[in-house]
Design a protein around this motif. Structure first.
Motif, mmCIF file in Angstrom:
data_model
loop_
_atom_site.group_PDB
_atom_site.id
_atom_site.type_symbol
_atom_site.label_atom_id
_atom_site.label_comp_id
_atom_site.label_asym_id
_atom_site.label_seq_id
_atom_site.Cartn_x
_atom_site.Cartn_y
_atom_site.Cartn_z
ATOM 1 N N GLY A 4 -4.035 -4.501 3.118
ATOM 2 C CA GLY A 4 -5.410 -4.862 2.811
ATOM 3 C C GLY A 4 -5.844 -6.183 3.408
ATOM 4 O O GLY A 4 -6.799 -6.782 2.947
ATOM 5 N N LYS A 35 -9.461 -2.749 -2.079
ATOM 6 C CA LYS A 35 -9.319 -4.193 -2.261
ATOM 7 C C LYS A 35 -8.836 -4.782 -0.935
ATOM 8 O O LYS A 35 -7.751 -4.445 -0.457
ATOM 9 C CB LYS A 35 -8.310 -4.480 -3.370
ATOM 10 N N ASN A 37 -8.524 -8.413 1.597
ATOM 11 C CA ASN A 37 -8.610 -9.854 1.807
ATOM 12 C C ASN A 37 -9.067 -10.026 3.247
ATOM 13 O O ASN A 37 -8.325 -9.731 4.179
ATOM 14 C CB ASN A 37 -7.266 -10.522 1.570
ATOM 15 N N GLU A 52 -15.827 -8.853 -3.026
ATOM 16 C CA GLU A 52 -15.384 -9.418 -4.303
ATOM 17 C C GLU A 52 -15.503 -8.413 -5.450
ATOM 18 O O GLU A 52 -14.651 -8.396 -6.336
ATOM 19 C CB GLU A 52 -16.158 -10.702 -4.595
ATOM 20 N N THR A 53 -16.527 -7.561 -5.428
ATOM 21 C CA THR A 53 -16.677 -6.535 -6.461
ATOM 22 C C THR A 53 -15.518 -5.543 -6.415
ATOM 23 O O THR A 53 -15.063 -5.049 -7.447
ATOM 24 C CB THR A 53 -18.024 -5.798 -6.289
ATOM 25 N N ALA A 54 -15.005 -5.279 -5.218
ATOM 26 C CA ALA A 54 -13.869 -4.369 -5.054
ATOM 27 C C ALA A 54 -12.536 -5.053 -5.378
ATOM 28 O O ALA A 54 -11.479 -4.442 -5.261
ATOM 29 C CB ALA A 54 -13.843 -3.820 -3.631
ATOM 30 N N GLY A 55 -12.584 -6.345 -5.752
ATOM 31 C CA GLY A 55 -11.367 -7.063 -6.112
ATOM 32 C C GLY A 55 -10.745 -7.837 -4.971
ATOM 33 O O GLY A 55 -9.657 -8.380 -5.102
ATOM 34 N N GLY A 56 -11.438 -7.901 -3.833
ATOM 35 C CA GLY A 56 -10.914 -8.597 -2.664
ATOM 36 C C GLY A 56 -11.312 -10.056 -2.615
ATOM 37 O O GLY A 56 -11.901 -10.602 -3.556
ATOM 38 N N LYS A 57 -10.993 -10.670 -1.488
ATOM 39 C CA LYS A 57 -11.226 -12.103 -1.305
ATOM 40 C C LYS A 57 -11.767 -12.336 0.104
ATOM 41 O O LYS A 57 -11.374 -11.647 1.047
ATOM 42 C CB LYS A 57 -9.893 -12.828 -1.496
#
Length: 68
Positions: A4, A35, A37, A52-57
């Protein structure tokens, strides 16, 4: 995109970008279900929100200039 992680180098390797050393801006078009990055030179506001909503950065790269 191993584990990811998305970088300009990864985008070049998979053929998303034609040139290796160009600034990359991530846009928020489409849906994101994974997710990720993501590291790039710029992001649209909608891209940041979706990542960010999907949990990523998101990580913003800074341009560097060579000094003589």
């Amino acid at each position: 995109m191993a584990d990811g992680i998305v970088t300009p180098e990864v985008l070049f390797k998979i053929g998303v970008t034609a040139k290796k050393n160009v600034p990359i801006k991530i846009l928020g078009e489409g849906e994101l279900k994974a997710k990720l990055n993501v590291t790039a030179h710029a992001f649209s506001k909608s891209a940041i929100t979706k990542i960010e909503t999907a949990g990523g950065k998101t990580t913003v790269l800074t341009k560097t200039t060579a000094k003589s």
